[in-house]
Design an enzyme around this catalytic site. Sequence first.
Site, PDB file in Angstrom:
ATOM      1  N   GLU A 173       1.627  -8.601   9.428  1.00 39.39           N
ATOM      2  CA  GLU A 173       2.114  -7.512  10.259  1.00 39.39           C
ATOM      3  C   GLU A 173       1.552  -7.733  11.654  1.00 39.39           C
ATOM      4  O   GLU A 173       0.504  -8.339  11.823  1.00 39.39           O
ATOM      5  CB  GLU A 173       1.653  -6.159   9.699  1.00 39.39           C
ATOM      6  CG  GLU A 173       0.182  -5.888   9.924  1.00 39.39           C
ATOM      7  CD  GLU A 173      -0.093  -4.581  10.647  1.00 39.39           C
ATOM      8  OE1 GLU A 173       0.855  -3.898  11.059  1.00 39.39           O
ATOM      9  OE2 GLU A 173      -1.261  -4.237  10.808  1.00 39.39           O
ATOM     10  N   HIS A 194       0.835  -1.208   0.000  1.00 37.82           N
ATOM     11  CA  HIS A 194       0.000   0.000   0.000  1.00 37.82           C
ATOM     12  C   HIS A 194       0.865   1.251   0.000  1.00 37.82           C
ATOM     13  O   HIS A 194       2.082   1.162   0.094  1.00 37.82           O
ATOM     14  CB  HIS A 194      -1.004  -0.008   1.153  1.00 37.82           C
ATOM     15  CG  HIS A 194      -0.375   0.042   2.516  1.00 37.82           C
ATOM     16  ND1 HIS A 194       0.189  -1.057   3.107  1.00 37.82           N
ATOM     17  CD2 HIS A 194      -0.227   1.058   3.401  1.00 37.82           C
ATOM     18  CE1 HIS A 194       0.659  -0.719   4.296  1.00 37.82           C
ATOM     19  NE2 HIS A 194       0.426   0.556   4.504  1.00 37.82           N
ATOM     20  N   HIS A 224       6.023   1.657   3.810  1.00 39.39           N
ATOM     21  CA  HIS A 224       5.933   0.470   2.965  1.00 39.39           C
ATOM     22  C   HIS A 224       6.427   0.712   1.534  1.00 39.39           C
ATOM     23  O   HIS A 224       6.699  -0.230   0.812  1.00 39.39           O
ATOM     24  CB  HIS A 224       4.490  -0.058   2.942  1.00 39.39           C
ATOM     25  CG  HIS A 224       4.086  -0.662   4.234  1.00 39.39           C
ATOM     26  ND1 HIS A 224       4.053  -2.014   4.448  1.00 39.39           N
ATOM     27  CD2 HIS A 224       3.738  -0.098   5.414  1.00 39.39           C
ATOM     28  CE1 HIS A 224       3.690  -2.262   5.699  1.00 39.39           C
ATOM     29  NE2 HIS A 224       3.488  -1.120   6.306  1.00 39.39           N
TER      30      HIS A 224
END
Lengths: 627, 441
Positions: A208, A73, A78
């Site tokens: 995560e 995303h 990230h």
Amino acid sequence: AHVHLCISSSCFLSGAGQDVGRSCILVSIGGKNIMLDCGMHMGFNDDRRFPDFSYITQQGRLTEFLDCVIISHFHLDHCGALPYMSEMVGYDGPIYMTHPTKAICPILLEDFRKITVDKKGETNFFTSQMIKDCMKKVVPLNLHQTVQVDDELEIKAYYAGHVLGAAMVQIKVGSESVVYTGDYNMTPDRHLGAAWIDKCRPDILISESTYATTIRDSKRCRERDFLKKVHETVERGGKVLIPVFALGRAQELCILLETFWERMNMKAPIYFSTGLTEKANHYYKLFITWTNQKIRKTFVQRNMFEFKHIKAFDRSYADNPGPMVVFATPGMLHAGQSLQIFKKWAGNEKNMIIMPGYCVQGTIGHKILNGQKKLEMENRQTISNGQSEIERCEPGCCRLSLEVKLQVEYMSFSAHADAKGIMQLIRMAEPRNMLLVHGEAKKMEFLKDKIEQEFTINCFMPANGETTTVITNPSVPVDISLNLLKREMALGGPLPDPKKPRTMHGTLIMKDNSLRLVTPEQALKELGLNEHQLRFTCRVQLQDPHSDPDTLSRIYTHLKSVLKGYTIQHLPDGTVMVESIVIKVSSSAEEPNTKVLLLSWSYQDEDLGSFLSTLLKKGLPSGLSSM
Amino acid sequence: MDVFASLFMFWLVNIAHSLTGCALQSCSDLHSNPLGGNTAAYLLLIKYRRRYRSCLAVDEMGETSSVENEFDDWFIESLKIYNNIHEYQLEHPTRVIEWTSEKTICVAGYSSDKNEILELLLPLKLFSDDNQGLCAERDFKVVHGGFSVGSIHCLKHIPGTRCVVTNDGFNSNLQVWDVGGDDCDVIKRTGVLQLKSASSDKGVKIAPGLTGGPCVLHGSQISDIQLTELTSGKPLYSLGKDIPDLLSSLQFVSGSVFLACACNGDLYVGDTRKPSALQNNPAGGREGVHWCMGVKTDLFSSDPSSCSVARLSSACQVVVSDLRDLRAPLCQAQLHVQRKTTSDDFMKVTWAPALDNCLAVSGFDGMVQIYDTASWRPELMEFQPLFIHQGHMMSDDQFDTSSAVVTTHVWHPSRPRTVLSAAVDGSVHVWDWVDKATASC
């Protein structure tokens, strides 16, 4: 015995692991190397902010080593190191991300570059051109579409619900697979749904776990707090500034305020800054392809941003007397309209600023969230040129000292899976192994135990820079020779039932990358080998007060009566043979009544052999004639 | 045997397995609804997930049932009546909330199967008095967790230790747990204490010792109340009176004096230094009525009047007395409660530790009620509550909220109006109500 081929999938974690910061995970699966996310550590200002690629580059160029890069995303932790990796370290292979991520990611990268280079004056950072060049390497992904990266490697995106365009990815090579979740959310909210994945049973699920040990306060209470703060400020005649990124939580908060205003019959005006509408609509059109038929239908019927109470903002409104609520970009107060309004309103304690998200170090947003009450800033003039806003320092500009008297509120609306969410996802995907990244190992022992107990799978929590090797149990296709199948058929027995495993005997030949199951005879012939005989022998003691030959005759009679349909011979050399099984009788002179039976059989008659030894151990029935 | 070097003989081939594997794969593909059906929340631009859900059922937006209106009303109302409210959803419901330190609580599951004990750190937001706005942390953190084979009906923290003692509600054994420190997040069971005379399958009530070495007072009936040293398991005191009445509440009011409330409402005062002394204060309650008790103690005061005892009956009455005379009620009240459960299992009454004359009552329905006893009189009358927490009936999950029952509640030890409560749906709420008296001036 089952087929056990040990093929390892290793996950090397550079970045993620047990250190909240950046995500960058390297997965090797079936000989393919995939980089999952390429994040930047927001807490560092030096080289440490980017992942350490030397692990890979000491073995050659990234492009040679990596088969592909996948970005989950658009959040910078990230994707923030992506231009650095592709343009500065050098990577020319494919980068996969979803359509919305592809659209939003470069804007965020450019925003961040501006803060870092233009504001903080840092060098050795990627340029605007590099972001553009990097984005040219991006291949867009659709949800649930299987993309063939090459002949063997395929990837598939699933809805993650964390932010617009957030995806979980399944990576598959042959029969092995890995699912990487990125950030995900298991509870649907105002504009995003819950993460969803099918029962794809990956060998490894990489999740995560930043919030793995939390139990989250309900969204409703977060919203309640937001409304309470806004309402209180407006009631006392103050102004509320909400700095937002053009897209994401802003829409959610607008929807919330609109309903509340309607319900409470509130009169104070709500504005959102110019540019927000077009941007939002632009992205919502992208977003639409990510939603189901029903949402698309409503979107056609009604524009999301035709709010009754929320109107477009003009910069002159900021000086209007009386209460008002303003949504303004950018979200971190580093430039533009939100900063301008902030400067105007900061001196009045009746006013309030609500920061709905995270702020990068060095921004005004970050400073006031850390409780700073006095701000030194340059008095800049803003020139607006449509889409983006450029700030220029005029010659002879003066330093401005700003006192922060207005109330500062920090509200996090981020959508992450908590402990319960992780369990839900495991239940959905049914992985064979679990790998938790982004958390603190010491504080996750209980979660690890819980996962291992509840799902009877292994759970790993690798530290930063640590390699985890997981042994997989892939199913291996084997060709079966027709002869063997025919022979199995000839043996009779029940008809094959697809629901029940069935045992069959044969010889497995592993040769030239192929596996074949053939009859032992054929294998011997093909390999030019001689057949070896394997015989078992066993002694059975028996009390039988007869002469040795008589005992043998009695055994013969006994077996004849028990084993109908078998070839049983009494041979003149003093043995009894049942198929290939040889039985002899002997006794010692001291104890003539204690007979020792000698049984010997070939491996092929193993079943019958053990049956006979068991049978004879029970002794001979009385009343047997010795012929 | 060299043949075997290159050949694996007698291979098992699991043909059937691969066949079924394929079948399952294709099935799950069929179910691949793009977004799991939930993303539609966006389209309706409406207030709450719950309303959205029923909108889908009604098929068009705009149509809201009275349930949703009630729900919305409460949400708006909640802006006014609470300073703070936090709603959490545990994976499994709890019937215990026990403080283990100033900032941590223990909760535990009570299902018949496997259960978890969790130690939760309360969010910083609840503790920062100034600059609360800058504190975004509003989630519970699971700081320690452990597994229990049995269900957990009673859980008590032993002051001054990291120990908790639990009972499963079905036998008289006590489980002793080490909640653990900073080095490890796993709660481990360290021992089992067996009651000397295991006379009941009703489970045990536990009261931690307040002074001296770690010890627990426990019992299932008045007759088998016993004080046990935690580390050695040695009995330090046992009542030894033949009173088979079932025990409903047990609590120390000083280092050695304790109060025991029997299910029939009788109150007993015992002293662990004087095994023979036991004072009985019959309640003269009605047949078939279940009683429990809440005690407010001031350990620094020796004045018997400072120790208030509230007894709650299953007929929704509260009788307040103090240590001077436990027989005569100081005041009493008929509560304004409509019972929704026939079980007496969750009945609970507690005194506010930092708010004079206030007590909280729960266990009859989905509410926690706060009463101010200052206006109560010695004769029985009906009184209205000072505040009602209805949050557990307004849960936004699929759970049928009309059947919600509050399982337990505790007061925050120092914040006057902060209460933590849990319900059968697994919800745990932390709420801090607005005092109307001060709010209006």
